[in-house]
Design an enzyme around this catalytic site. Structure first.
Site, PDB file in Angstrom:
ATOM      1  N   MET A  73       3.757  19.681  15.385  1.00  0.00           N
ATOM      2  CA  MET A  73       3.768  18.236  14.638  1.00  0.00           C
ATOM      3  C   MET A  73       4.354  17.703  16.144  1.00  0.00           C
ATOM      4  O   MET A  73       5.200  17.570  15.638  1.00  0.00           O
ATOM      5  CB  MET A  73       5.153  18.860  13.618  1.00  0.00           C
ATOM      6  CG  MET A  73       4.049  18.963  12.674  1.00  0.00           C
ATOM      7  SD  MET A  73       5.815  19.799  11.150  1.00  0.00           S
ATOM      8  CE  MET A  73       4.614  20.476   9.941  1.00  0.00           C
ATOM      9  N   HIS A  79       7.299   9.777  49.175  1.00  0.00           N
ATOM     10  CA  HIS A  79       8.700  10.144  49.794  1.00  0.00           C
ATOM     11  C   HIS A  79       9.889   9.663  49.772  1.00  0.00           C
ATOM     12  O   HIS A  79       9.319   8.274  50.101  1.00  0.00           O
ATOM     13  CB  HIS A  79       8.524  10.769  50.986  1.00  0.00           C
ATOM     14  CG  HIS A  79       9.640  11.091  51.406  1.00  0.00           C
ATOM     15  ND1 HIS A  79      10.574  12.900  51.373  1.00  0.00           N
ATOM     16  CD2 HIS A  79      10.953  11.144  51.921  1.00  0.00           C
ATOM     17  CE1 HIS A  79      11.263  12.631  51.929  1.00  0.00           C
ATOM     18  NE2 HIS A  79      11.440  12.030  52.465  1.00  0.00           N
ATOM     19  N   GLY A  98      12.637  23.056  11.196  1.00  0.00           N
ATOM     20  CA  GLY A  98      11.492  23.113  10.723  1.00  0.00           C
ATOM     21  C   GLY A  98      10.517  21.844   9.846  1.00  0.00           C
ATOM     22  O   GLY A  98      12.216  21.341   8.510  1.00  0.00           O
ATOM     23  N   THR A 108      -0.085  11.289   5.822  1.00  0.00           N
ATOM     24  CA  THR A 108       1.555  11.648   5.316  1.00  0.00           C
ATOM     25  C   THR A 108       2.043  12.793   5.696  1.00  0.00           C
ATOM     26  O   THR A 108       3.100  12.595   5.132  1.00  0.00           O
ATOM     27  CB  THR A 108       1.278  12.265   2.843  1.00  0.00           C
ATOM     28  OG1 THR A 108       0.341  12.964   3.373  1.00  0.00           O
ATOM     29  CG2 THR A 108       0.155  10.876   2.819  1.00  0.00           C
TER      30      THR A 108
HETATM   31  P1  FAD Z   1       4.798  10.488   9.994  1.00  0.00           P
HETATM   32  O1  FAD Z   1       4.945   9.960  11.053  1.00  0.00           O
HETATM   33  O2  FAD Z   1       5.413  11.498   9.063  1.00  0.00           O
HETATM   34  O3  FAD Z   1       4.703   9.230   9.131  1.00  0.00           O
HETATM   35  C1  FAD Z   1       3.360   9.634   8.070  1.00  0.00           C
HETATM   36  C2  FAD Z   1       3.813   8.833   6.828  1.00  0.00           C
HETATM   37  O4  FAD Z   1       3.191   8.279   5.144  1.00  0.00           O
HETATM   38  C3  FAD Z   1       5.304   7.827   6.246  1.00  0.00           C
HETATM   39  O5  FAD Z   1       5.907   6.869   6.980  1.00  0.00           O
HETATM   40  C4  FAD Z   1       5.141   7.808   4.948  1.00  0.00           C
HETATM   41  O6  FAD Z   1       5.858   7.280   4.054  1.00  0.00           O
HETATM   42  C5  FAD Z   1       3.924   7.478   4.660  1.00  0.00           C
HETATM   43  N1  FAD Z   1       3.567   8.838   3.185  1.00  0.00           N
HETATM   44  C6  FAD Z   1       3.452  10.024   2.812  1.00  0.00           C
HETATM   45  N2  FAD Z   1       3.087  10.003   1.104  1.00  0.00           N
HETATM   46  C7  FAD Z   1       2.887   8.578   0.886  1.00  0.00           C
HETATM   47  C8  FAD Z   1       1.735   8.261   0.410  1.00  0.00           C
HETATM   48  N3  FAD Z   1       1.693   8.884  -0.651  1.00  0.00           N
HETATM   49  N4  FAD Z   1       1.313   7.012  -0.236  1.00  0.00           N
HETATM   50  C9  FAD Z   1       1.996   5.933   1.236  1.00  0.00           C
HETATM   51  N5  FAD Z   1       2.497   6.423   2.070  1.00  0.00           N
HETATM   52  C10 FAD Z   1       2.193   7.977   2.161  1.00  0.00           C
HETATM   53  N6  FAD Z   1       6.880  14.042  18.194  1.00  0.00           N
HETATM   54  C11 FAD Z   1       6.793  13.710  19.215  1.00  0.00           C
HETATM   55  O7  FAD Z   1       6.156  14.350  19.445  1.00  0.00           O
HETATM   56  N7  FAD Z   1       7.508  13.403  20.641  1.00  0.00           N
HETATM   57  C12 FAD Z   1       9.505  13.376  19.924  1.00  0.00           C
HETATM   58  O8  FAD Z   1       9.882  13.008  20.775  1.00  0.00           O
HETATM   59  C13 FAD Z   1       9.791  14.061  19.072  1.00  0.00           C
HETATM   60  N8  FAD Z   1      10.379  13.653  18.447  1.00  0.00           N
HETATM   61  C14 FAD Z   1      10.787  14.426  16.745  1.00  0.00           C
HETATM   62  C15 FAD Z   1      12.606  13.986  16.233  1.00  0.00           C
HETATM   63  C16 FAD Z   1      12.924  13.725  14.667  1.00  0.00           C
HETATM   64  C17 FAD Z   1      14.124  13.872  14.458  1.00  0.00           C
HETATM   65  C18 FAD Z   1      11.648  14.415  14.611  1.00  0.00           C
HETATM   66  C19 FAD Z   1      11.820  14.432  12.255  1.00  0.00           C
HETATM   67  C20 FAD Z   1      10.058  13.994  14.438  1.00  0.00           C
HETATM   68  C21 FAD Z   1      10.267  14.069  16.075  1.00  0.00           C
HETATM   69  N9  FAD Z   1       8.695  14.421  16.297  1.00  0.00           N
HETATM   70  C22 FAD Z   1       8.410  14.160  17.592  1.00  0.00           C
HETATM   71  C23 FAD Z   1       7.721  14.469  15.750  1.00  0.00           C
HETATM   72  C24 FAD Z   1       7.202  13.527  14.749  1.00  0.00           C
HETATM   73  O9  FAD Z   1       7.555  11.883  14.747  1.00  0.00           O
HETATM   74  C25 FAD Z   1       5.540  13.753  14.093  1.00  0.00           C
HETATM   75  O10 FAD Z   1       5.253  14.974  15.032  1.00  0.00           O
HETATM   76  C26 FAD Z   1       4.734  12.660  13.542  1.00  0.00           C
HETATM   77  O11 FAD Z   1       5.962  11.512  12.685  1.00  0.00           O
HETATM   78  C27 FAD Z   1       3.740  12.694  12.881  1.00  0.00           C
HETATM   79  O12 FAD Z   1       3.289  11.671  12.361  1.00  0.00           O
HETATM   80  P2  FAD Z   1       2.604  11.587  11.340  1.00  0.00           P
HETATM   81  O13 FAD Z   1       1.726  10.294  11.225  1.00  0.00           O
HETATM   82  O14 FAD Z   1       1.262  12.507  10.678  1.00  0.00           O
HETATM   83  O15 FAD Z   1       2.833  11.551   9.754  1.00  0.00           O
HETATM   84  P1  NAD Z   2      11.604  24.236  15.026  1.00  0.00           P
HETATM   85  O1  NAD Z   2      10.242  25.050  14.812  1.00  0.00           O
HETATM   86  O2  NAD Z   2      11.193  23.706  16.242  1.00  0.00           O
HETATM   87  O3  NAD Z   2      12.132  24.891  15.142  1.00  0.00           O
HETATM   88  C1  NAD Z   2      12.916  25.054  13.854  1.00  0.00           C
HETATM   89  C2  NAD Z   2      13.794  26.575  14.093  1.00  0.00           C
HETATM   90  O4  NAD Z   2      14.506  26.876  13.124  1.00  0.00           O
HETATM   91  C3  NAD Z   2      13.097  28.081  14.903  1.00  0.00           C
HETATM   92  O5  NAD Z   2      14.036  28.374  16.127  1.00  0.00           O
HETATM   93  C4  NAD Z   2      13.318  28.593  14.086  1.00  0.00           C
HETATM   94  O6  NAD Z   2      13.093  30.296  13.725  1.00  0.00           O
HETATM   95  C5  NAD Z   2      14.672  28.418  12.988  1.00  0.00           C
HETATM   96  N1  NAD Z   2      14.786  28.976  12.010  1.00  0.00           N
HETATM   97  C6  NAD Z   2      14.323  28.657  11.119  1.00  0.00           C
HETATM   98  N2  NAD Z   2      14.471  29.454   9.757  1.00  0.00           N
HETATM   99  C7  NAD Z   2      16.073  29.639  10.129  1.00  0.00           C
HETATM  100  C8  NAD Z   2      17.534  29.345   9.157  1.00  0.00           C
HETATM  101  N3  NAD Z   2      17.352  30.147   8.477  1.00  0.00           N
HETATM  102  N4  NAD Z   2      18.284  30.502  10.340  1.00  0.00           N
HETATM  103  C9  NAD Z   2      18.228  29.595  11.622  1.00  0.00           C
HETATM  104  N5  NAD Z   2      16.984  29.656  12.562  1.00  0.00           N
HETATM  105  C10 NAD Z   2      16.126  29.475  11.409  1.00  0.00           C
HETATM  106  O7  NAD Z   2      12.031  23.450  14.269  1.00  0.00           O
HETATM  107  P2  NAD Z   2      12.536  21.555  13.723  1.00  0.00           P
HETATM  108  O8  NAD Z   2      13.539  21.670  14.966  1.00  0.00           O
HETATM  109  O9  NAD Z   2      13.108  21.755  13.163  1.00  0.00           O
HETATM  110  O10 NAD Z   2      11.300  20.362  14.441  1.00  0.00           O
HETATM  111  C11 NAD Z   2      10.544  20.321  13.615  1.00  0.00           C
HETATM  112  C12 NAD Z   2       9.107  19.204  14.243  1.00  0.00           C
HETATM  113  O11 NAD Z   2       9.906  18.353  14.752  1.00  0.00           O
HETATM  114  C13 NAD Z   2       8.469  20.423  15.383  1.00  0.00           C
HETATM  115  O12 NAD Z   2       7.363  20.613  15.659  1.00  0.00           O
HETATM  116  C14 NAD Z   2       8.652  19.503  16.442  1.00  0.00           C
HETATM  117  O13 NAD Z   2       7.156  19.800  17.560  1.00  0.00           O
HETATM  118  C15 NAD Z   2       8.916  18.244  16.041  1.00  0.00           C
HETATM  119  N6  NAD Z   2       9.676  17.727  17.068  1.00  0.00           N
HETATM  120  C16 NAD Z   2       9.419  16.934  18.338  1.00  0.00           C
HETATM  121  C17 NAD Z   2      10.542  16.772  19.132  1.00  0.00           C
HETATM  122  C18 NAD Z   2       9.477  16.122  20.609  1.00  0.00           C
HETATM  123  O14 NAD Z   2       8.438  16.473  20.847  1.00  0.00           O
HETATM  124  N7  NAD Z   2      10.835  16.152  21.462  1.00  0.00           N
HETATM  125  C19 NAD Z   2      11.675  16.491  18.927  1.00  0.00           C
HETATM  126  C20 NAD Z   2      12.048  16.390  17.428  1.00  0.00           C
HETATM  127  C21 NAD Z   2      11.601  17.152  16.716  1.00  0.00           C
END
Ligand code: FAD
Ligand code: NAD
Length: 477
Positions: free
Chosen positions: A330, A456, A283, A152
Site C-alpha cells: 500500500m 566527493h 495496518g 478508492t
Molecule cells: P487513496 O490515496 O486512499 O485515495 C482514494 C480516494 O478515493 C480517497 O480520496 C477517497 O476519498 C476516494 N473515494 C473512495 N471511495 C469513493 C467513492 N465511492 N466515490 C468517490 N471517491 C471515493 N505511501 C508512500 O508511498 N509513502 C509514504 O510516505 C506514505 N506515508 C503514509 C502515511 C500515512 C499516515 C498513511 C495513512 C499512508 C501513507 N502512505 C504512504 C500510503 C499512501 O497514502 C497510499 O498508498 C496511497 O494514498 C494510495 O493511493 P490510492 O490512490 O490507491 O488511494
Molecule cells: P503495517 O502493516 O506497516 O504495520 C502494522 C503493524 O501492526 C504490523 O507490524 C502488525 O504486526 C501490527 N499489528 C497488527 N495487529 C496488531 C495488534 N492487534 N496489536 C499489536 N500489533 C498489531 O501498517 P501501518 O503501519 O498501519 O501502515 C499501513 C500502510 O500504510 C502500510 O501498508 C504502509 O506501506 C503504508 N505507509 C507507508 C509509509 C511509507 O512508505 N513511508 C508510511 C506510512 C504508511
C-alpha cells in the site's frame, strides 16, 4: 432531471492512483473525468498520509536537532521552544498547496472533476451523489465509453477493543493533528505508520511505547538493517513491547488511560501502560463501500481487495482497479505506477509495473530504505549471493552532517554480480536508494555501481563503497 455526461475514462478516487492515472490518460488523448468524495484532491497520501506525516517528521527532526545536536556544531540557541500550532499550520499549508496544485493540473490537462460519492450502476455508468446536491433524486450520471477505473484506496484497520474517537484513541489521521504533545503515547502496531508518527511525538517530547503483536517491529526489513533500526530508535528513547496482544483500556483519570496487554508467552499475566493517547496503527484495509461492487458482481478476495487480472481488469469487463484497492504494497508510488500503466495499456501501449523493484522507505531518523530481496529472502529462495556493507561512520560527508549512524548493504548474485537488493539505514536513505533502483532497473551489477563516478564528498559514496565491498575491495575502511 438528472444530468448525464460521457467520457472515455472515468476514475473513481483522486488519490495517487486516480489523479496521476487521470493526468496520464488525458495526456494520451482520452476525455477523462475524476470523481472524488473529499472536498480536496490527492486522496489519503496528500491529505492525511505521506505529505502531512513527512512535513511533521521534518519539523520535529529540526526541533530535536535544535535541542540535542546544534550544540555539537558550536551553535548555542538558549532555550528552544515549541510552537505546535505553527508547526501544524505549516503542515496544513503544505497539504493545501499540493492538493490545490492537483486542481491546477486537472485544469491544465482538461480533466473534468466531480465532487461526490460515486456508485456503479452498470459496467459503463456511474452515478454521483453529493451532500451539497439538494436534489438527490437528480444525481449526476456519467457514462464511460472505454473504462471505469476504481481507485478508492484504503482506510485504517479497526481494533474492536480500541474504538478510534480521534480524541484519546487515534488513527493516523488524528495523530497528525494533535493540538498538544501527549505526555505518554502508546502506539499499537510497530509498522511504518507507528514508527514514523511515534518518532514525531517522541522528538516533540512525548514518552512513546510501541506495542507490537509480532516478534519484531517491521519484520519485512533485512535482519541486519532491522537490528540497527531498533537499536537506534531505542537510543532515542522509544520503548518496545513485542509479542504482545492488546486487550483493551480503562480510564485511569480524566486525562489518562491504562492500556492493558498480555504477552504472547504462555502463562503471562495481563500488564498495563499508563498513557494519555493511544495511536492504533495496525495496518490498513481496502475501501470499496458505496461503490455497489456486489450489485455488479465485482469479485473481492477474503481481505476485501478487488481481484484484477494482469491488465488491472476486474471480474467485470470494462471496469478496472488500481492502487491500495488491489493486492500489493500500500504505497503511493505503487498506486501511481499501476494507474499510469493501465492508462497506457488502454491507449494500446505497453504499460508495465516492475513489482520486483517497488521501493520501501521508513522516514524516521535515520531513514530506512530498501529495494529488491533481503539477505534472508535470497537465502530462502536458494539464490547464491554475495553481500557488501559500508558504514556512514567512515564517510566524510556524513561526518560533516553529524549523521554517521547506519550502513548501506548491497546484495548481488554470486556468479553474475547482478544486484538483487539494496538496503540502507542512514541519513537521506530515501534519496540514496534512487541510484540502486535505477541500476537494478537496467539489470546492473555491483561493479557497475562501483565503477560509476560519485562526487566527493557525498553520502552516495557510501553506496559506492558498499558495492566495492561486495568484492571485498572497499577503499575507505
Ligand atoms: P487513496 O490515496 O486512499 O485515495 C482514494 C480516494 O478515493 C480517497 O480520496 C477517497 O476519498 C476516494 N473515494 C473512495 N471511495 C469513493 C467513492 N465511492 N466515490 C468517490 N471517491 C471515493 N505511501 C508512500 O508511498 N509513502 C509514504 O510516505 C506514505 N506515508 C503514509 C502515511 C500515512 C499516515 C498513511 C495513512 C499512508 C501513507 N502512505 C504512504 C500510503 C499512501 O497514502 C497510499 O498508498 C496511497 O494514498 C494510495 O493511493 P490510492 O490512490 O490507491 O488511494
Ligand atoms: P503495517 O502493516 O506497516 O504495520 C502494522 C503493524 O501492526 C504490523 O507490524 C502488525 O504486526 C501490527 N499489528 C497488527 N495487529 C496488531 C495488534 N492487534 N496489536 C499489536 N500489533 C498489531 O501498517 P501501518 O503501519 O498501519 O501502515 C499501513 C500502510 O500504510 C502500510 O501498508 C504502509 O506501506 C503504508 N505507509 C507507508 C509509509 C511509507 O512508505 N513511508 C508510511 C506510512 C504508511
Amino acid at each position: 432531471m438528472s444530468k448525464s455526461e460521457e467520457f472515455d475514462i472515468i476514475f473513481i478516487g483522486a488519490g495517487p492512483a486516480g489523479y496521476v492515472g487521470a493526468i496520464r490518460a488525458a495526456q494520451l488523448g482520452f476525455k477523462t473525468a475524476v470523481i472524488e468524495k473529499r472536498t480536496t484532491l490527492g486522496g489519503t497520501c496528500l491529505n492525511v498520509g505521506c505529505i502531512p506525516s513527512k512535513a511533521l517528521l521534518e519539523s520535529s527532526e529540526l526541533f530535536y536537532q535544535a535541542h540535542k545536536d546544534f550544540t555539537h556544531h558550536g551553535i548555542e540557541l538558549g532555550s528552544v521552544k515549541l510552537d505546535l500550532a505553527k508547526m501544524m499550520s505549516r503542515k496544513s499549508k503544505i497539504v493545501k498547496d499540493l492538493t490545490d496544485g492537483i486542481g491546477f493540473l486537472f485544469k491544465k490537462n482538461k480533466i473534468t472533476r466531480y465532487q461526490g460519492l460515486a456508485t456503479l450502476v452498470d459496467s459503463k455508468t456511474v452515478h454521483i451523489t453529493d451532500d451539497s446536491n439538494e436534489d438527490l433524486s437528480a444525481p449526476v450520471i456519467l457514462k464511460a465509453t472505454k473504462a471505469i477505473v476504481l481507485a478508492t484506496g484504503s482506510v485504517p484497520n479497526e481494533l474492536p477493543s480500541l474504538q478510534v474517537d480521534e480524541k484519546d484513541i487515534l488513527s493516523s489521521t488524528g495523530a497528525l493533528s494533535l493540538d498538544k504533545v501527549p505526555t505518554s503515547l502508546v502506539v499499537v502496531g510497530g509498522g511504518v505508520i507507528g514508527l514514523e508518527l511515534g518518532s514525531v511525538w517522541l522528538r516533540l517530547g512525548a514518552q512513546v511505547t510501541v506495542i507490537e503483536y509480532a516478534q519484531e517491529v517491521c519484520p519485512f526489513l533485512d535482519k541486519e538493517i532491522n537490528k540497527h533500526f531498533k537499536r537506534s530508535l531505542e537510543k532515542q528513547g522509544m520503548q518496545f513491547i513485542t509479542q504482545a496482544k492488546v486487550i483493551g483500556f480503562e480510564k485511569a483519570t480524566n486525562t489518562a488511560m491504562n492500556l492493558k496487554y498480555q504477552s504472547l508467552q504462555e502463562g503471562a499475566s495481563v500488564k498495563s501502560v499508563l498513557c494519555d493517547k493511544i495511536l492504533v496503527a495496525t495496518g490498513r484495509k481496502p475501501f470499496s463501500e458505496g461503490l455497489n461492487l456486489e450489485g455488479l458482481g465485482i469479485q473481492k478476495d477474503e481481505r476485501g481487495f478487488v481481484k484484477v487480472n494482469s491488465h488491472f481488469e476486474t471480474s467485470v469487463a470494462g471496469i478496472y482497479a488500481v492502487g491500495d484497492l488491489i493486492l500489493g504494497p500500500m504505497l503511493a508510488h505503487k498506486a501511481e505506477e499501476e494507474a499510469v500503466a493501465l492508462a497506457e495499456q488502454l491507449a494500446g501501449q505497453a504499460g508495465h509495473v516492475n513489482y520486483q523493484l517497488v521501493p520501501s522507505v521508513i522516514y524516521t531518523f535515520p531513514e530506512v530504505a530498501s529495494v529488491g530481496v533481503t539477505e534472508e529472502q535470497a537465502k530462502a529462495m536458494g539464490l547464491p549471493i554475495k553481500t557488501g556493507s559500508f558504514p556512514f561512520m567512515a564517510n566524510g560527508r556524513a561526518k560533516a552532517l553529524g549523521a554517521t549512524e547506519g550502513i548501506v548493504k548491497i546484495i548481488a548474485h554470486a556468479e553474475s554480480d547482478k544486484i538483487l537488493g539494496g538496503h540502507i539505514i542512514g541519513p537521506r536513505a530515501s534519496e540514496l536508494l534512487g541510484e540502486i533502483i535505477v541500476a537494478m532497473e537496467f539489470g546492473g551489477s555491483s561493479e557497475d555501481l562501483a565503477r560509476s563516478f560519485h562526487a566527493h564528498p557525498t553520502l552516495n559514496e557510501v553506496v559506492r563503497e558498499a558495492s566495492l565491498a561486495v568484492d571485498k575491495r572497499a577503499r575507505q575502511i
